[in-house]
Design an enzyme around this catalytic site. Structure first.
Site, PDB file in Angstrom:
ATOM      1  N   GLU A 193      12.318  -2.231   2.263  1.00  0.00           N
ATOM      2  CA  GLU A 193      12.523  -0.789   2.397  1.00  0.00           C
ATOM      3  C   GLU A 193      13.583  -0.455   3.437  1.00  0.00           C
ATOM      4  O   GLU A 193      14.064   0.674   3.477  1.00  0.00           O
ATOM      5  CB  GLU A 193      11.205  -0.094   2.722  1.00  0.00           C
ATOM      6  CG  GLU A 193      10.714  -0.391   4.115  1.00  0.00           C
ATOM      7  CD  GLU A 193       9.320   0.139   4.359  1.00  0.00           C
ATOM      8  OE1 GLU A 193       8.452  -0.136   3.522  1.00  0.00           O
ATOM      9  OE2 GLU A 193       9.112   0.796   5.374  1.00  0.00           O
ATOM     10  N   GLU A 238       2.904  -9.985  -3.017  1.00  0.00           N
ATOM     11  CA  GLU A 238       2.073  -9.158  -3.874  1.00  0.00           C
ATOM     12  C   GLU A 238       2.551  -9.328  -5.307  1.00  0.00           C
ATOM     13  O   GLU A 238       3.722  -9.163  -5.599  1.00  0.00           O
ATOM     14  CB  GLU A 238       2.242  -7.702  -3.447  1.00  0.00           C
ATOM     15  CG  GLU A 238       1.464  -6.752  -4.288  1.00  0.00           C
ATOM     16  CD  GLU A 238       1.607  -5.319  -3.804  1.00  0.00           C
ATOM     17  OE1 GLU A 238       1.397  -5.079  -2.610  1.00  0.00           O
ATOM     18  OE2 GLU A 238       1.933  -4.478  -4.630  1.00  0.00           O
ATOM     19  N   HIS A 287      -5.936  -3.806  -3.591  1.00  0.00           N
ATOM     20  CA  HIS A 287      -5.880  -2.346  -3.436  1.00  0.00           C
ATOM     21  C   HIS A 287      -6.986  -1.638  -4.200  1.00  0.00           C
ATOM     22  O   HIS A 287      -7.135  -0.432  -4.103  1.00  0.00           O
ATOM     23  CB  HIS A 287      -4.499  -1.840  -3.859  1.00  0.00           C
ATOM     24  CG  HIS A 287      -3.399  -2.523  -3.102  1.00  0.00           C
ATOM     25  ND1 HIS A 287      -2.845  -3.720  -3.524  1.00  0.00           N
ATOM     26  CD2 HIS A 287      -2.786  -2.227  -1.944  1.00  0.00           C
ATOM     27  CE1 HIS A 287      -1.936  -4.102  -2.653  1.00  0.00           C
ATOM     28  NE2 HIS A 287      -1.873  -3.215  -1.690  1.00  0.00           N
ATOM     29  N   SER A 292      -5.707 -10.048   7.585  1.00  0.00           N
ATOM     30  CA  SER A 292      -6.766  -9.177   8.094  1.00  0.00           C
ATOM     31  C   SER A 292      -8.026  -9.294   7.252  1.00  0.00           C
ATOM     32  O   SER A 292      -7.971  -9.534   6.045  1.00  0.00           O
ATOM     33  CB  SER A 292      -6.292  -7.729   8.127  1.00  0.00           C
ATOM     34  OG  SER A 292      -5.922  -7.299   6.850  1.00  0.00           O
TER      35      SER A 292
HETATM   36  N1  GLN Z   1      -1.247  -9.655   8.068  1.00  0.00           N
HETATM   37  C1  GLN Z   1      -1.358  -8.283   7.681  1.00  0.00           C
HETATM   38  C2  GLN Z   1      -2.736  -8.036   7.102  1.00  0.00           C
HETATM   39  O1  GLN Z   1      -3.291  -8.941   6.542  1.00  0.00           O
HETATM   40  C3  GLN Z   1      -0.329  -7.916   6.668  1.00  0.00           C
HETATM   41  C4  GLN Z   1      -0.368  -6.451   6.329  1.00  0.00           C
HETATM   42  C5  GLN Z   1       0.717  -5.984   5.400  1.00  0.00           C
HETATM   43  O2  GLN Z   1       1.283  -6.746   4.674  1.00  0.00           O
HETATM   44  N2  GLN Z   1       1.040  -4.741   5.401  1.00  0.00           N
HETATM   45  O3  GLN Z   1      -3.254  -6.942   7.152  1.00  0.00           O
END
Ligand code: GLN
Ligand code: ZN
Length: 753
Positions: free
Chosen positions: A598, A658, A685, A426
Site C-alpha cells: 500500500e 494471505e 477473517h 498473534s
Molecule cells: N504478526 C502480526 C499478527 O499476527 C501480523 C499482523 C498483520 O499482518 N497485520 O497479528
C-alpha cells in the site's frame, strides 16, 4: 482584500468520535435512526460553526457521511445493486456498507482510497442498472447549510472517478451517468447552489487511453451544460503533470490543485497558458499530515500566483479534504509542548489558511521563527543515528550465503518435518488481555503485576500450541495493542496523541503514531518476551517484529527529510532488535510488512524508486543475522503480481501470505518464487472453522506450484481477532491436514492394505 479561503472537506466522525458512538449504538439496536440522524445534523452544524469561527469563507457541504462518500455517491446516482433494493433506504445503505446477516446480504467490498488509510466502499454497477437521481442527502445538507448561514459549496465525487473506482471500472456507462449528473447540477442550481465542487482525484494518476478519453468526454459535457452552478474541478493527492492539458482544453469554472504534492503544476499552468477566467484554488496547506505549514514556501506560491492572476481568481485551501487529519491540537494535553508546537490539526490548519490569505505579517513571522527553532531542535537530531545511517554500505544489506546455500544450514539446525506448521504471530486478544492492559495503563495494575499476567498468557499459549502439535511456535503478542504503536512506544523519535483519531472506514478510526525525529532503540523491545517463550519449550519459537516500511506507512511521518531516510533509521533500530533476538537464542525471526504494497506511489513511474528503498530497508533490518538464523516475513494481501520481484528481492527465508480468500488464486503469481513460502490455507477473517478436507485441498494446490520442501502450513494472518474456541478448532484441523499430506507425500503410490 484578503483572498477567499475554502475547505474541500472536513473530518466527520466528531471531535470526540460522536458519530462512531451513535452509529454503533444504532447498529446494535440500542439507538434509533432518529437519534443517529440528529447526531449527524448536530455534527454538521458544529463543523460549519468551527469553520466560520476560524474564518473560512466557503464551506463544503455533502462532505459528511454516515459511512462513506463513495457509497453516498452510488446512492445519489441510483447505483444500488438489485439485491439490496427491497430494504428501506437506511437499511439498504448499511447493508451495502457492512452486510446484513438477517437478510443474508454480504457487504460490498472495501478498498483503500488512493494512497490514504481511508477505505471506501466499492460500488457495484450491474449491467442492467439504470441510474436514477436521488437527491435527498444532498438537498437536506444543502438546506441545513443555508439555514445555518454558511456559504456552502456542495461536494460531489465526479462521474469518471466514480466509475473508475467501481467494480470492473465500467467506464462505458459514462454517457448514462453524465445524464444523471446533468439533472443533479440543474436541481442544485434550482436549490440555490452557486458553486459545486466536483472531485476528480483520478486526474492525478497515469491515465489509460480509456480513462483519459472518459475525462475528456466528461469535461466537455460539463463545459457545454448551460443550466448549472459553477463547477470547481478538484484534483488532489498528487500532481496533474501531463493531465493538465486535458483540463486546460476543457476548463470548467474553477480548478483546485494540490500544491503540496504537485507544486510544479502551478507554474506549468500559469506559464503555459492558463485559461482565462479560471478560478484557481491553491491547495497550499498539507491535508495529509499533521505538521504546521511552512509559511515561507506557501507564501511564495501565493505571491507567485498573485503576480500572474487577479486576486478574485484565486482562493486558498488545504491540499485535499481535511478528512485525513485529526480535529484539534487543543484536545491534546499530554504532548510534549515543543513537539506540539510543530503540529497542526484541522482546526489549526484552517487558521493557517486564513493567516496566509490575509498576509498576516505577525503570523508569518511567528511561523518563520518556529520553523527555525524546529530545524535547530535537539529533539530532532541524533548524531549517532545519522552517522550510522551514512556509514551503511551494501554489505549490510545482504545475508552471508545465498538462500540456496543457507537454507541447508537452517534445515539442519531446525530439523523440521516436511510441511512444517506454524502461525502468523498473534493469538486471541481476549477480554482479559485487554482489561489487564487497560488496568496497567490506568495504574490499577502495577508493572510487576502486568508482566506476571503477560507471562502467564505466554505460558498458556505455548502449552496450547504444543498440545495442538504445531511445529514452530510464537509467543502470542499479548503485550501489543497494535503492531505499529507498540514498537513506536519503545523507540526514540516517536510520540503519541491521546485524541488524534482519523477515520479509517465507517465507524472505525485509527490513531497513528507521530514520527517526529531521528529514530533509535534505547534498549531491546521484544527480547524478554521471546526468550521467555523459548525457555518453555524445545520447539523453535519465532521472534515477531513489525517491519520498517509498515511502521513508516502507518505513522504520521516527519516532513523535513525524505521518507526513505526516515525508513532507513527505523530499519537500523530494528536491525539491532533482530540481532539481539538471535543472540538471545531465537533462531527464527519474523518481520511483518503488511504495508509494503500500500506504500506504492500512485503513479507507476514512481514505483521503482520506492520499491528500491523499501526493499533495501527490509534487508537492512534483517540481514544482520547468521546464515542459520531464519528470517520470515508476512504480508496480508493476495494481490501482488505487480511487486513479486521486489518481494523476491527482500530475500526472506520464508514468506507467509494471505491466499485463502482468493481461493489460492495468487499461488499462480508465486510460481518461481525461490524461497520458502507459507500460503495461508485458511481465512482467519471469518469465524467459521474450516474443515481438514478444505485445508488439504488448499495445500494440494500449493504443492502443485512449489516443491514440497519449500512449503509451510499456516493460517493466512494473525489470530488476534478470533476466539480461542475458533482458533483451537481451526488449528487442530490445520495440523491434521499437514499430517495427512505428509503421509501421502512420504509414502507415495503402493500403500496396499
Ligand atoms: N504478526 C502480526 C499478527 O499476527 C501480523 C499482523 C498483520 O499482518 N497485520 O497479528
Ligand atoms: Zn496479516
Amino acid at each position: 482584500m484578503p483572498l477567499l479561503t475554502s475547505l474541500l472537506g472536513y473530518p466527520r466522525i466528531g471531535a470526540h468520535r460522536q458519530l462512531k458512538t451513535s452509529l454503533e449504538s444504532y447498529w446494535t439496536g440500542k439507538g434509533s435512526s432518529e437519534e443517529l440522524l440528529a447526531v449527524s445534523a448536530q455534527l454538521r452544524s458544529e463543523h460549519w460553526k468551527a469553520q466560520r469561527r476560524a474564518g473560512i469563507d466557503i464551506s463544503p457541504c455533502n462532505d459528511f457521511s454516515l459511512y462513506d462518500t463513495v457509497l453516498d455517491t452510488a446512492v445519489t446516482v441510483g447505483a444500488v445493486p438489485q439485491r439490496y433494493r427491497h430494504l428501506p433506504a437506511l437499511d439498504a445503505y448499511f447493508a451495502m456498507a457492512r452486510g446484513a446477516t438477517e437478510h443474508e446480504l454480504s457487504a460490498l467490498p472495501m478498498k483503500k482510497w488512493f494512497d490514504t488509510n481511508y477505505h471506501y466502499i466499492v460500488p457495484e454497477i450491474e449491467e442492467g442498472t439504470s441510474f436514477a437521481l436521488n437527491l435527498s442527502k444532498l438537498s437536506l445538507e444543502l438546506a441545513q447549510a443555508k439555514e445555518e448561514g454558511v456559504r456552502p459549496r456542495p461536494v460531489i465525487l465526479g462521474p469518471v472517478t466514480f466509475l473508475y473506482l467501481s467494480q470492473g471500472s465500467p467506464l462505458h456507462r459514462l454517457p448514462d451517468l453524465l445524464e444523471i449528473y446533468r439533472q443533479l447540477l440543474e436541481k442544485l442550481k434550482a436549490e440555490g447552489a452557486e458553486w459545486v465542487q466536483l472531485d476528480e482525484p483520478s486526474l492525478v494518476l497515469e491515465l489509460s487511453q480509456e480513462l483519459r478519453q472518459a475525462h475528456a468526454t466528461s469535461l466537455e459535457f460539463f463545459q457545454a451544460q448551460k443550466n448549472r452552478p459553477k463547477l470547481l474541478l478538484a484534483t488532489y493527492f498528487g500532481s496533474l503533470r501531463e493531465n493538465l492539458d486535458l483540463v486546460k482544453k476543457s476548463p470548467l469554472d474553477g480548478l483546485h490543485l494540490d500544491l503540496v504534492r504537485g507544486t510544479q503544476d502551478l507554474a506549468s499552468l500559469l506559464e503555459g497558458g492558463c485559461p482565462e477566467n479560471l478560478l484557481l484554488s491553491l491547495g497550499v496547506v498539507d491535508g495529509r499530515n499533521i505538521w504546521k505549514c511552512d509559511f515561507k514556501s506557501a507564501k511564495a506560491l501565493v505571491d507567485y500566483a498573485l503576480s500572474h492572476r487577479p486576486a478574485e481568481l484565486l482562493q486558498l485551501a488545504p491540499s485535499c479534504s481535511l478528512l485525513h487529519v485529526p480535529y484539534d491540537l487543543q484536545l491534546e494535553t499530554e504532548l510534549d509542548p515543543e513537539i506540539a508546537s510543530w503540529m497542526a490539526f484541522a482546526e489549526q490548519k484552517m487558521r493557517e489558511l486564513v493567516a496566509l490569505a490575509k498576509g498576516d505579517e505577525a503570523a508569518l513571522k511567528a511561523s518563520l521563527e518556529l520553523s527555525e527553532a524546529r530545524k535547530a531542535s535537539t529533539r530532532l537530531f541524533n548524531t549517532q543515528v545519522r552517522e550510522r545511517a551514512t556509514a551503511v554500505t551494501s554489505d549490510w544489506l545482504s545475508r552471508g550465503l545465498p538462500f540456496s546455500e543457507r537454507s541447508h544450514k537452517q534445515r539442519e539446525k531446525f530439523s523440521l518435518p516436511l510441511l512444517p506448521t506454524t502461525t502468523i504471530g498473534s493469538f486471541p486478544q481476549t477480554k482479559e488481555v485487554r482489561k489487564a492492559r487497560a488496568d496497567w495503563k490506568a495504574g490499577r495494575l502495577d508493572q510487576a503485576g502486568y508482566d506476571g499476567f503477560l507471562r502467564a498468557e505466554i505460558a498458556g499459549c505455548i502449552k496450547r500450541q504444543e498440545a495442538l502439535g504445531l511445529d514452530v511456535l510464537v509467543h502470542g503478542e499479548f503485550e501489543r495493542n497494535d503492531m505499529v504503536e507498540y514498537f513506536g512506544q519503545y523507540l526514540e523519535g516517536f510520540t503519541f496523541t491521546s485524541n488524534g483519531w482519523v477515520q479509517s472506514y465507517g465507524s472505525r478510526c485509527v490513531k497513528p503514531p507521530v514520527l517526529f525525529g531521528d529514530v533509535s532503540r534505547p534498549k531491546p523491545i521484544t527480547v524478554d518476551w521471546s526468550s521467555y517463550a523459548q525457555s518453555l519449550t524445545v520447539r523453535p519459537v519465532k521472534g515477531m517484529l513489525t517491519g520498517p516500511v509498515t511502521i513508516l506507512c502507518w505513522s504520521f511521518v516527519r516532513d523535513d527529510q525524505p521518507r526513505s531516510e526516515t525508513c532507513r533509521q527505523i530499519a537500523l533500530a530494528l536491525r539491532d532488535e533482530v540481532v539481539d533476538l538471535e543472540i538471545a537464542g531465537i533462531g527464527m525471526i519474523q518481520v511483518d510488512e503488511p504495508a509494503i504494497r500500500e506504500g506504492l506511489p500512485l503513479r507507476k513511474s514512481d514505483w521503482k524508486e520506492y520499491l528500491e528503498w523499501a526493499v533495501d530497508c527490509f534487508r537492512l533490518a534483517t540481514a544482520g543475522v547468521k546464515d542459520e538464523t531464519q528470517i520470515h516475513t508476512h504480508m496480508c494481501y493476495s494481490e501482488f503480481s505487480d511487486i513479486v520481484e521486489a518481494v523476491e528481492a527482500m530475500d526472506s527465508d520464508a514468506l507467509f501470505i494471505e491466499t485463502s480468500r482468493s481461493q489460492m488464486a495468487l499461488l499462480a503469481q508465486l510460481e518461481g518464487y525461490p524461497n520458502d513460502v507459507g500460503p495461508g490455507i485458511y481465512d482467519i477473517h471469518s469465524p467459521r472453522v474450516p474443515s481438514t478436507e478444505e485445508m488439504v485441498e488448499n495445500l494440494r494446490r500449493a504443492l502443485d506450484i512449489a516443491a514440497k520442501e519449500r512449503i509451510w502450513v499456516n493460517p493466512d494472518c494473525g489470530l488476534k481477532t478470533r476466539s480461542w474456541l475458533e482458533v483451537e478448532g481451526a488449528l487442530r484441523n490445520l495440523v491434521e491436514a499437514a499430517r495427512q499430506l505428509r503421509a501421502e507425500i512420504s509414502s507415495p503410490v503402493s500403500s496396499f492394505p
